[in-house]
Design an enzyme around this catalytic site. Structure first.
Site, PDB file in Angstrom:
ATOM      1  N   TRP A  77     -12.686  -0.321  35.630  1.00 36.33           N
ATOM      2  CA  TRP A  77     -12.306   0.050  36.455  1.00 36.33           C
ATOM      3  C   TRP A  77     -11.345   2.001  35.875  1.00 36.33           C
ATOM      4  O   TRP A  77     -11.240   1.898  34.426  1.00 36.33           O
ATOM      5  CB  TRP A  77     -10.471  -0.508  36.297  1.00 36.33           C
TER       6      TRP A  77
ATOM      7  N   ASN B 264      -8.769   5.103  36.939  1.00 35.57           N
ATOM      8  CA  ASN B 264      -7.951   6.338  38.180  1.00 35.57           C
ATOM      9  C   ASN B 264      -7.998   7.174  38.027  1.00 35.57           C
ATOM     10  O   ASN B 264      -8.275   7.988  38.140  1.00 35.57           O
ATOM     11  CB  ASN B 264      -6.111   4.916  38.289  1.00 35.57           C
ATOM     12  N   ASP B 265      -6.209   7.821  37.671  1.00 33.92           N
ATOM     13  CA  ASP B 265      -6.298   8.938  37.748  1.00 33.92           C
ATOM     14  C   ASP B 265      -7.097  10.281  37.230  1.00 33.92           C
ATOM     15  O   ASP B 265      -7.793   9.744  35.751  1.00 33.92           O
ATOM     16  CB  ASP B 265      -4.966  10.214  37.162  1.00 33.92           C
TER      17      ASP B 265
ATOM     18  N   PHE C  79      -2.605   7.238  28.845  1.00 32.87           N
ATOM     19  CA  PHE C  79      -2.338   7.510  29.743  1.00 32.87           C
ATOM     20  C   PHE C  79      -2.546   9.218  30.510  1.00 32.87           C
ATOM     21  O   PHE C  79      -2.681   9.321  29.428  1.00 32.87           O
ATOM     22  CB  PHE C  79      -0.680   7.162  29.884  1.00 32.87           C
TER      23      PHE C  79
ATOM     24  N   ARG D 113       5.708  11.526  31.430  1.00 27.72           N
ATOM     25  CA  ARG D 113       4.627  10.983  31.622  1.00 27.72           C
ATOM     26  C   ARG D 113       3.551  12.178  32.080  1.00 27.72           C
ATOM     27  O   ARG D 113       4.260  13.042  33.479  1.00 27.72           O
ATOM     28  CB  ARG D 113       3.994   9.508  32.086  1.00 27.72           C
ATOM     29  N   ASP D 114       2.375  12.375  32.250  1.00 26.19           N
ATOM     30  CA  ASP D 114       1.042  13.050  32.834  1.00 26.19           C
ATOM     31  C   ASP D 114       1.314  14.380  32.220  1.00 26.19           C
ATOM     32  O   ASP D 114       1.156  15.178  34.024  1.00 26.19           O
ATOM     33  CB  ASP D 114       1.669  12.496  33.999  1.00 26.19           C
TER      34      ASP D 114
ATOM     35  N   GLU E 120       4.492  11.288  39.770  1.00 25.31           N
ATOM     36  CA  GLU E 120       3.975  11.424  38.588  1.00 25.31           C
ATOM     37  C   GLU E 120       2.903  12.692  39.088  1.00 25.31           C
ATOM     38  O   GLU E 120       3.098  13.461  39.710  1.00 25.31           O
ATOM     39  CB  GLU E 120       3.129   9.750  39.212  1.00 25.31           C
TER      40      GLU E 120
END
Lengths: 566, 566
Positions: free
Chosen positions: B48, B50-51, B111, B179-180, B232
């Site tokens: 998997w 994602n970002d 993350f 976050r991020d 986000e």
């Protein structure tokens, strides 16, 4: 004051060629319908309809009046464009009154605008023979290729026909893109306020007046929200705050709110102002879109509380929302055009095009879009008066735990007419999802009675935290072939309330009327209005409920009424 | 400064059970693919993704590094979550380097975050043995159910493995929704700047630091744009202004502009700051959405020029866009996750999930969204390096006037591999439309070579003034059955330029790569990125062009290249 009516010899000739008499005062009603036409929604008796216009409530006769952009001799828009007129006491059944306002000539349009009740005759248009509650003044845009300016007209018979102010225009800034005046009385400054769109400059302009005919510029509201190609059909309304928290507002949310404005107002203010703005084309979902902004208005300037963009409705088919003037109790009632400029002309229908939404009541209420925020949002509640609605069949189910092996099916009775109301409350046990790979849906399939391969699928999926509507399962060619009519509409929805066992509960209410479905989530914190098309007379006759997972979803309460017009 | 690496015995055991060695340094490449996988886009070798995270350019080796949210042992997200790592010199072919960052334990995630090159060793993490251009520091969110705080890690080998700062966290405000971090060097104030999301309070927070480990709060940027469920993956970038007007900016537009900021900047400023913001769920189109705001940044506060909401991409599959650090010439290059949380897990694929977009170059350029406005908008240009791309077949057509009776068909050659680039310029003669009832489309059908009933339809329709993409014509069950994967994506697009005969010209460029189509309108004033799925190995092998009307559309220039990887 004396005013003259326009005389348009050329126009009258042209209309005669279509067999139409614009002065026909005979009353048609939506109580007789062809098989394709919504039963409980306003549709034009014939021809093209778009934006709602001139909405007002006549307190003398307890009647709602709805005007609309109208081309009686065609099922596509174009000039000459008129105001059509319908009236209703229950907002479900409508009497049609033909054309109310005409444009100057065949190359022009009587474009969108609004109506106010000039109780105190500030305009001088009336004498004592006209009851204060029937001193009807329309402000609208006279459109041509070379000009858009604002015109006034008034009615001496309660809104059934109009005289045109002889010194029109009342407002002209030499623009071709300046339109859609929404006018209201501002009690605090004792002025009429007009908000309208300087469309291609992305400005809403605010003007004020003492007499409805002389207007003074006050302020611009510019570059807010999604811009799209242009701004249209604005509105500004004083919306009551409902102080009681709706079910989904948790103490945690209230304590941790980060929006000081919302928190303050929850205890001390009884209203906020809401600016409504339509854009077309340019919706992120394609075509037409209605957004709104919450703020304050001092009679001159609207100041938004923040720079957020909020959707008035999340569906594809909700545009040019306008509020009614002079509604009792200062309730904020309004209606939208339930179509989309991307395909409104091309939808399947014979002799007419488009319907309005149901009338909605707007309030501001605190809600929790997520666990850390409590904010005001606009709640919309549909006004469904059952005076002329008959319930043919009803279903009520409770406490149904779904598993993936079983589909629960309900018949909605014999001879369905395509008019349904339903509500669903469901509880979600996320811990029962065994794999993130599962598609953890709760799905309702509203199936055609004649052909159950045609169905609306709607429901909720846990991982997406979103409600979905699939309007693509039909044999109607338009649905697959028109590249703008997308099949699936989805939106994130928040928790409605928390059950005693700690699990989240969600809720939806829906009205399905022939080819239109209106969805109201969690008492109306968000809505979704969408057209759909089944084969002719294949009205919804059954509903199946299923889930892709075991023991995740409990139906707490499911009601369906299959109805017809009395 | 000495820092310790976490030791996670339990985690290593768990991963061994999946047969994965996180320290495997063998290099895999995207040059060997299964039939389903995009050729010229970054996909994970397995598992998997994602970002995108930690994007930077290594000036010492002329290499782009892309990290990403990664779960190597599963095709669905969840904890433990890692940073995966790939590198590329051409941004088309990628070498895979496995896991780069690990979370603290099995219940945690490393993350999203970013990487900066600490040339001057402000952090003290490096000594002279590390070249200034390889002093790599990652700032990211260490996530668990009870906390989200910001961690630092640094690499002593050019980004291939990391040491964890021993005094982590570097920023912790006792939040579970914080976050991020995106970090960059702000030259004017000689500080590191971090922007990150206080997600559920709809706040982007800005912090500054001299050393990357001690951070001081500066400001909030709150309640801008569409709010959705949460904020986000923010970003803040200094974007160059291209002063030359693109083709569509007319003198009329420049003269009548109503946005003073845009007009001033067009002549005096060489950049503006752009704040990028992701929301999920809560896109108006469903699920995941990237928006941006244009403004100024003084080292402490970002001030948006207006309250407009602008889409970074109009498609369904473009999320968590992030820019690369230390790109030569201060170009603003970035990449997005080309999927949507509504269905990213459920799409058809065997041993991996999702791809990134192509890398895009961002500039601000004036454009005319309508005849009365000239404003800056973000232009996106895809970086397509042909070093490793082979053109198998190319088509180039000009001056083709379409009528409704004839479909023009082109073969795209033998043995297509599913990788295409095309561009189309067309002229519109609206006066040739004889009836408003006509569906006045120009349609391209990109058809499967093995089964031409599977096709992508895309094109333009005059009355809607919109481009459309229909990805619904396929036998793949997922496409019809997943209620979030909508078939049709549409958007209004502006005129590109005016032809000598006065008629408007529009333009689109597209890259199609197996199951992904990226569209760039009018040199990139807007874009649309969307997944699609045909049956296995049914790669596009032909294109048909047709119109529903006569003499309205002239194809001025149409190029298609059918390509493969060298």
């Amino acid at each position: 004051m004396k005013a003259a009516t326009h005389v348009f010899a050329g126009l009258a000739v042209a209309l005669a060629a279509y067999g139409l008499d614009l002065n026909d005062t005979s009353v048609a009603s939506n109580r007789t319908h062809g098989p394709e036409r919504p039963l409980a929604h306003l549709t034009p008796s014939v021809g093209w309809m778009n934006d709602p216009n001139g909405l007002f409530y006549d307190n003398e006769t307890s009647t709602y009046h709805t005007y609309y952009q109208y081309k009686p001799n065609d099922t596509a828009p174009g000039v000459p464009l008129y105001w059509g007129h319908a009236s209703s006491e229950d907002l479900i059944t409508w009497d049609h009154h033909g054309v109310a306002l005409e444009p100057k000539d065949e190359q022009s349009g009587a474009f969108s605008g609004s109506i106010v009740v000039d109780y105190n005759n500030t305009s001088g248009f009336f004498d004592d023979s006209i009851l204060p509650g029937q001193r009807i003044v329309a402000l609208y845009t006279e459109h041509s290729n070379i000009s858009e300016s604002q015109f006034a007209a008034y009615s001496l018979n309660g809104g059934y026909s109009f005289e045109y102010y002889e010194q029109n225009p009342v407002l002209d800034i030499n623009s071709t893109q300046f339109r859609d005046p929404k006018v209201f009385w501002h009690e605090e400054t004792e002025r009429w306020i007009m908000v309208l769109a300087l469309s291609q400059q992305y400005k809403l302009q605010i003007y004020s007046s003492k007499n409805l005919t002389s207007w003074e510029f006050q302020s611009n509201f510019s570059h807010h929200g999604l811009l799209g190609y242009q701004y249209e059909c604005p509105g500004l309304a004083k919306v009551p705050i409902v102080h009681e928290s709706p079910s989904n507002v948790t103490l945690h949310g209230l304590n941790s709110t980060t929006n000081a404005t919302a928190q303050t107002n929850a205890t001390s203010v009884d209203h906020k102002w809401v600016m409504i703005l339509s854009i077309n084309p340019g919706a992120l979902t394609g075509g037409s879109f209605n957004q709104y902004f919450i703020g304050d208005f001092d009679g001159k300037t609207f100041t938004a509380q923040d720079s957020a963009t909020r959707a008035l409705d999340h569906g594809k088919d909700f545009y040019a929302f306008q509020t009614y003037s002079d509604v009792p109790n200062n309730d904020v009632l309004g209606i939208a055009w339930a179509s989309n400029w991307d395909y409104g002309v091309n939808v399947p229908a014979v002799d007419y095009r488009s319907s309005m939404s149901l009338v909605r009541n707007l309030t501001l209420r605190p809600y929790n879009p997520n666990p850390e925020t409590t904010e005001f949002t606009l709640y919309s509640e549909p006004l469904v008066n059952y005076t002329h609605l008959h319930t043919n069949q009803s279903i009520h189910k409770t406490s149904l735990l779904l598993d993936s092996e079983e589909t629960v099916s309900y018949s909605l009775g014999k001879d369905p007419q395509g008019l349904l109301e339903f509500s669903l409350e469901w509880k979600v046990n996320a811990t029962a999802v065994t794999s993130r790979h599962d598609f953890a849906d709760l799905s309702l399939y509203f199936r055609g009675a004649e052909d159950d391969d045609e169905y609306l699928r709607l429901g909720y999926e846990l991982n997406a935290a979103a409600f979905f509507l699939d309007r693509g399962n039909t044999e109607v060619d338009f649905v697959s072939e028109n590249p703008f009519f997308n099949n699936k509409v989805t939106q994130n929805i928040e928790t409605y309330k928390i059950a005693e066992d700690g699990l989240p509960i969600l809720k939806v209410r829906g009205i399905i009327d022939r080819n239109l479905i209106e969805l109201f989530f969690n008492d109306g914190s968000s809505t979704s209005t969408n057209l759909f098309f089944f084969s002719e007379e294949n009205y919804i006759g059954a509903v199946d409920i299923s889930s892709g997972v075991d023991d995740v979803y409990t139906i707490l309460d499911f009601k369906v009424k299959q109805m017809s017009l009395k």
